[in-house]
Every structure is written in structure tokens, then in C-alpha cells.
Design a protein around this motif. Sequence first.
Motif, mmCIF file in Angstrom:
data_model
loop_
_atom_site.group_PDB
_atom_site.id
_atom_site.type_symbol
_atom_site.label_atom_id
_atom_site.label_comp_id
_atom_site.label_asym_id
_atom_site.label_seq_id
_atom_site.Cartn_x
_atom_site.Cartn_y
_atom_site.Cartn_z
ATOM 1 N N TYR A 78 10.897 -4.925 9.980
ATOM 2 C CA TYR A 78 9.802 -4.524 10.851
ATOM 3 C C TYR A 78 8.894 -3.572 10.087
ATOM 4 C CZ TYR A 78 13.246 -6.246 14.163
ATOM 5 O OH TYR A 78 14.174 -7.035 14.810
ATOM 6 N N TYR A 79 7.591 -3.674 10.369
ATOM 7 C CA TYR A 79 6.614 -2.887 9.636
ATOM 8 C C TYR A 79 5.567 -2.292 10.576
ATOM 9 C CZ TYR A 79 8.499 -5.470 5.670
ATOM 10 O OH TYR A 79 9.335 -6.005 4.729
ATOM 11 N N ALA A 80 5.093 -1.120 10.200
ATOM 12 C CA ALA A 80 3.927 -0.557 10.876
ATOM 13 C C ALA A 80 2.714 -1.414 10.540
ATOM 14 C CB ALA A 80 3.710 0.880 10.417
ATOM 15 N N ASP A 81 1.787 -1.501 11.458
ATOM 16 C CA ASP A 81 0.587 -2.306 11.219
ATOM 17 C C ASP A 81 -0.160 -1.850 9.971
ATOM 18 O OD1 ASP A 81 -0.288 -2.757 14.743
ATOM 19 O OD2 ASP A 81 1.096 -3.856 13.435
ATOM 20 N N LYS A 113 0.118 16.204 8.666
ATOM 21 C CA LYS A 113 0.320 15.214 9.728
ATOM 22 C C LYS A 113 1.795 15.094 10.083
ATOM 23 C CE LYS A 113 -3.702 12.361 8.563
ATOM 24 N NZ LYS A 113 -4.176 10.978 8.280
ATOM 25 N N GLY A 114 2.065 14.482 11.204
ATOM 26 C CA GLY A 114 3.434 14.267 11.615
ATOM 27 C C GLY A 114 4.045 13.061 10.925
ATOM 28 N N PRO A 115 5.341 12.870 11.061
ATOM 29 C CA PRO A 115 6.007 11.716 10.469
ATOM 30 C C PRO A 115 5.451 10.412 11.022
ATOM 31 C CG PRO A 115 7.606 13.359 11.185
ATOM 32 C CD PRO A 115 6.288 13.754 11.751
ATOM 33 N N GLU A 116 5.348 9.428 10.149
ATOM 34 C CA GLU A 116 4.869 8.107 10.543
ATOM 35 C C GLU A 116 5.910 7.077 10.135
ATOM 36 O OE1 GLU A 116 1.210 4.949 9.633
ATOM 37 O OE2 GLU A 116 1.520 6.670 8.341
ATOM 38 N N TRP A 117 6.425 6.341 11.088
ATOM 39 C CA TRP A 117 7.353 5.254 10.768
ATOM 40 C C TRP A 117 6.644 4.191 9.938
ATOM 41 C CZ3 TRP A 117 6.927 0.154 12.793
ATOM 42 C CH2 TRP A 117 7.975 -0.692 12.410
ATOM 43 N N VAL A 118 7.321 3.708 8.893
ATOM 44 C CA VAL A 118 6.742 2.722 7.988
ATOM 45 C C VAL A 118 7.416 1.359 8.145
ATOM 46 C CG1 VAL A 118 6.400 2.097 5.558
ATOM 47 C CG2 VAL A 118 6.078 4.472 6.300
ATOM 48 N N SER A 119 8.747 1.356 8.075
ATOM 49 C CA SER A 119 9.449 0.077 8.086
ATOM 50 C C SER A 119 10.920 0.285 8.403
ATOM 51 C CB SER A 119 9.321 -0.589 6.707
ATOM 52 O OG SER A 119 9.979 -1.829 6.668
#
Length: 123
Positions: A58-61, A42-48
Motif C-alpha cells: 500500500y502506498y500514499a498517493d 511537519k508531522g509524520p506522514e505514512w508512506v507505504s
Amino acid sequence: VQLVESGGGMVQPGGSLRLSCAASGFTFSSYDMSWVRQAPGKGPEWVSTFSTAGGSTYYADSVKGRFTVSRDNAKNTLYLQMNSLKPEDTALYYCARVIGWVVTSQKYEYDYRGQGTQVTVSS
């Protein structure tokens, strides 16, 4: 600039881990810092993100309410406390230095990132 993550490992669902990101080579307190993860295939996913502006976080849902980002500017270290871990949290987690916000994509822009630390959540 150097960013070195640690604290990953294997944990059972429902468990906890605390990740650390040791920063050097720049004025750590002057930069917003993010945690990003990438699961296999998978691609990168922003977390926080921890912002220097008033210490906003700030946080990912997908992690809101379970993960907590913090930083110790005296130690030049960023942390990610991860609780109630789920198998879908399995990924390589890395920290990244924020240099901007891309309006068109609604994503943070980074210039440096660490090598990452592996988190595996499995029974």
C-alpha cells in the motif's frame, strides 16, 4: 526489538535511492511493516506498508508509482526503492512495526520504530 534504517543521502531531483530497514529481536515475517517520513516542521506522514497478508503493498498517493516497498524475510529486512525523487520527498524516513489499524483515524498503529535515515532531494 530493534529497527535500523540505512541508505539515505542527498540526491538530485529525478534521482533514486534505496532505503533498508534491518529488523531484529522479533519474528519479522509475522508483522506488517511500514515506512513513515517526517519533514522538518511537519508531522509524520505514512508512506507505504507491506502486509504479510498475501504480500499486499500500500502506498500514499504522494509516492504511488514512484516508490516500491519490498521485504526479504530471510534477511529480516524491509526495503523502499525510491525513484523520480522530488524536493518534497525530503524528510527523515523511518520504518515501523505495525500492530493494528485505528478505524477512527484511518491510520496504522505502531509499537516500534527506528531512528530513521535522512533523505534530501536538492539540486
